[in-house]
Design a protein around this motif. Structure first.
Motif: not given
Length: 493
Positions: A39-40, A47-49, A253-257, A277-284
Motif C-alpha cells: 500500500n505504501n 521515503f525513509l526506512i 517515481m519513488r525515492i527510498l533512503v 513523524g510523516d515520512s519515516a517507516l520504522f522497521v520495529d
C-alpha cells in the motif's frame, strides 16, 4: 498431511540480495509484509526506512521493486540502488567527506549538491526509458553529453559536492524547462543551481513506467567526523523535499533512503521530527508483548517457511535445559531461548534457524542439546563477526581490535558495572577513558542493556529503540555474548 522435516523448512537467507538473486519469485511470495508495504508503494506514505542493522530495510526495498514488477511487468519498472558507503576504484564513500567540503556555514551548498546528485540519478533512469518524453529529445541528449563531459554522469556524491562548491561549469538547460531556445550565455545555469533545474525537468517528464531509486549504505557511524553528520542531515532534508514534490506531481517515481536507527538518532537538524513523524517507516520488531512466542519474528519465519508459528513450535522442544553443571539447572522455554539469543532481527533469526537446521541430522528432531549447540555456534561465529563489522567507524581501531578480549574479561553477565567494564578495558592495555564510548556502542548495538537490580528488569536497545542509555549502570550483557565468551550469569562469591 505428511509432516515436513525441520531440515526441509525454508527460512530465507541472511542477505535479501542473495535471496532475490537465487529465487526472486519465492522471496516475493514469502515476504512478510508486516507494514503493508504494498500500500505504501502506491500511496507515497514514506521515503525513509529506519531500523537496526539486519531488520530488513534492504528487503523492503527489494520487495517494493518486485511488487511493482509483478503488478505492472518487469519491462515497466526501472530501479537503481546506490550504496553510498561503497568502497571501489574511482568511488569516494561518504566517509571521505571532511569539514573542508561540509560545514555549518555551507549547509546550502551541501543541500544543493544532494539535490543535484539525486536528480542526476533519476535523470539517468528516465533516459533508459525509451517511452519517456525525454528520450530522443536532441536538447536532452545534448544536456546528457554536457553532464558526462563535466564528470557528473555517473558520479559519486563527494565528486558532485566538490563541483558544486567550485561552481566552474554551466549547462544549457533553460530551454528544456522554460520552453525557450537557450542560445545565450545567460540562458545557462551554473552547476551550483543545476540541481533545481534538473529536478524540474525530472518532475515534468512523462512516462507510463515506474522508477525506484534506493539509497543504501548509511550503516556506518563516523562518530569523530562532524562533516559526516551534516552530510546525512542534508540528504534527509533534500530527500524529504524531493519525496513530497514527487507526490505532488503524481510522478511514477519513488525515492527510498535506508538508514540505521542509531544513525538516525545521531543526525540533528530542525525538521528531523517532522520527517520521522510523516515520512519515516520504522522497521520495529520489538518484543513489546509479554510472551516470547507472540513475537512478530515467529510470523516472519512462518511466512518464509510457508507455514504457521504453531506448526514451527511443534518442531521445537518445549524447553531448553541450561546450567547442567550446576546443582539446579534451569529450563527456559525454547521460543524465549532462541529469541533472546539474537538481537530480535529477521537476519539473526534466519541465521540462527539455519544453523539449527545444520545441527539436526536427516530425519532427526530438534532437541535441547541441538538448540544449545546452534546458539553457541551462532553467538561465537555469526554474532561476533557482525558486531565487529558494526564497530568499524564507531570505535577507534584499537578498541574494536580488542573487543573480544575486553568482553571475555567481564566477571558476570548480569549486574555489569562501569568499574567492571573499565577494568576489562584497562586489562586489555587501553586507557580507562575508552570505557565510555565502548559502553555506549554496546548499548546502541543491543549488546548491553540497562539493568534494574530491584526489579530484575532489563532494557535492551534492540527491543525498543527509544530507550536511553543509563551510563551509571549496572548493565546486563546479551545472552549470546555470555555464551560466546563463557561468562557466568552472576559472578562467583
Amino acid at each position: 498431511m505428511k509432516r515436513i522435516d525441520f531440515q526441509d523448512l525454508y527460512f530465507g537467507h541472511a542477505s535479501a540480495e542473495t535471496e532475490v538473486s537465487r529465487d526472486s519469485e519465492r522471496f516475493l511470495r514469502t515476504f512478510y509484509d508486516r507494514w503493508k508495504i504494498s500500500n505504501n508503494v502506491v500511496n507515497y506514505d514514506q521515503f525513509l526506512i529506519v531500523g537496526p542493522k539486519g531488520s530488513g530495510k534492504t528487503a523492503i526495498s527489494e520487495y517494493m521493486r518486485l511488487h511493482l514488477a509483478e503488478v505492472h511487468g518487469d519491462a515497466h519498472v526501472f530501479s537503481k540502488t546506490l550504496n553510498l558507503d561503497e568502497i571501489s576504484p574511482g568511488v569516494s564513500p561518504l566517509a571521505a567527506i571532511t569539514q573542508k567540503l561540509v560545514s555549518d556555514q555551507a549547509t546550502g551548498l551541501t543541500d544543493s549538491a544532494w539535490r543535484l546528485f539525486l536528480s542526476l540519478r533519476l535523470f539517468e533512469m528516465l533516459l533508459q526509458d525509451q517511452s519517456c518524453s525525454l528520450s530522443g529529445d536532441p536538447k536532452v541528449i545534448n544536456l546528457s553529453k554536457q553532464l558526462a563531459e563535466a564528470g557528473l554522469m555517473p558520479s559519486d556524491f563527494p565528486s558532485v559536492l566538490r563541483k558544486v562548491r567550485e561552481n566552474k561549469v554551466s549547462f544549457s538547460i533553460k530551454a528544456l524547462i522554460g520552453g525557450e531556445s537557450a542560445t545565450k550565455q545567460s540562458d545557462e545555469v551554473s552547476v551550483a543551481v543545476l540541481g533545481e533545474s534538473l529536478e524540474r525537468l525530472v518532475l515534468t517528464a512523462q512516462s507510463d513506467n515506474y522508477f525506484i531509486l534506493s539509497i543504501d549504505g548509511l550503516d556506518r557511524i563516523i562518530s569523530d567526523n562532524p562533516a559526516y553528520w551534516l552530510t546525512l542531515a542534508a540528504l534527509l532534508r533534500v530527500g524529504d523535499d524531493l519525496h513530497r514534490k514527487l507526490h505532488s506531481a503524481h510522478a511514477k517515481m519513488r525515492i527510498l533512503v535506508m538508514c540505521r536507527s542509531d544513525v538516525f538518532r545521531k543526525i540533528s537538524f530542525a525538521d528531523s521530527d517532522k520527517i520521522a513523524g510523516d515520512s519515516a517507516l520504522f522497521v520495529d520488531w520489538s518484543a513489546h508483548q509479554t510472551k516470547p512466542q507472540d513475537s512478530p519474528l515467529w510470523d516472519y519465519l512462518a511466512a518464509k517457511s510457508e507455514t504457521t508459528p504453531e506448526v514451527l513450535f511443534t518442531h521445537l522442544p518445549r524447553y531448553v535445559t541450561v546450567g547442567l553443571r550446576n546443582s539446579q539447572p534451569r529450563k527456559i522455554p525454547t521460543a524465549e531461548y532462541l529469541l533472546t539469543s539474537t538481537r530480535s532481527t529477521p537476519r539473526e533469526m534466519t541465521m540462527l534457524m539455519r544453523r539449527l537446521q545444520a545441527e539436526v541430522p536427516a530425519g532427526g528432531y530438534v532437541t535441547s542439546e541441538r538448540v544449545r549447540a546452534a546458539v553457541d555456534y551462532f553467538a561465537s561465529r555469526d554474532l561476533l563477526t557482525t558486531v565487529k563489522a558494526e564497530a568499524t567507524g564507531v570505535l577507534q581501531n584499537e578498541i574494536s581490535e580488542r573487543l573480544e578480549e575486553i568482553l571475555s574479561s567481564l566477571p558476570e553477565a548480569q549486574g555489569v558495572t562501569p568499574e567492571d567494564l573499565t577494568n576489562a578495558v584497562v586489562s586489555s592495555g587501553l586507557d580507562s577513558e575508552r570505557m565510555g564510548p565502548l559502553s555506549e556502542f554496546l548499548f546502541m548495538a543491543g549488546l548491553l542493556g540497562n539493568f534494574n537490580p530491584q526489579t530484575g528488569y532489563v532494557q535492551f536497545y534492540h527491543r525498543r529503540d527509544t530507550y536511553r542509555f543509563k551510563r551509571s549502570g549496572p548493565w546486563q550483557l546479551h545472552r549470546a555474548l555470555m555464551y560466546a565468551f563463557n561468562i557466568p550469569y552472576v559472578r562467583s562469591v
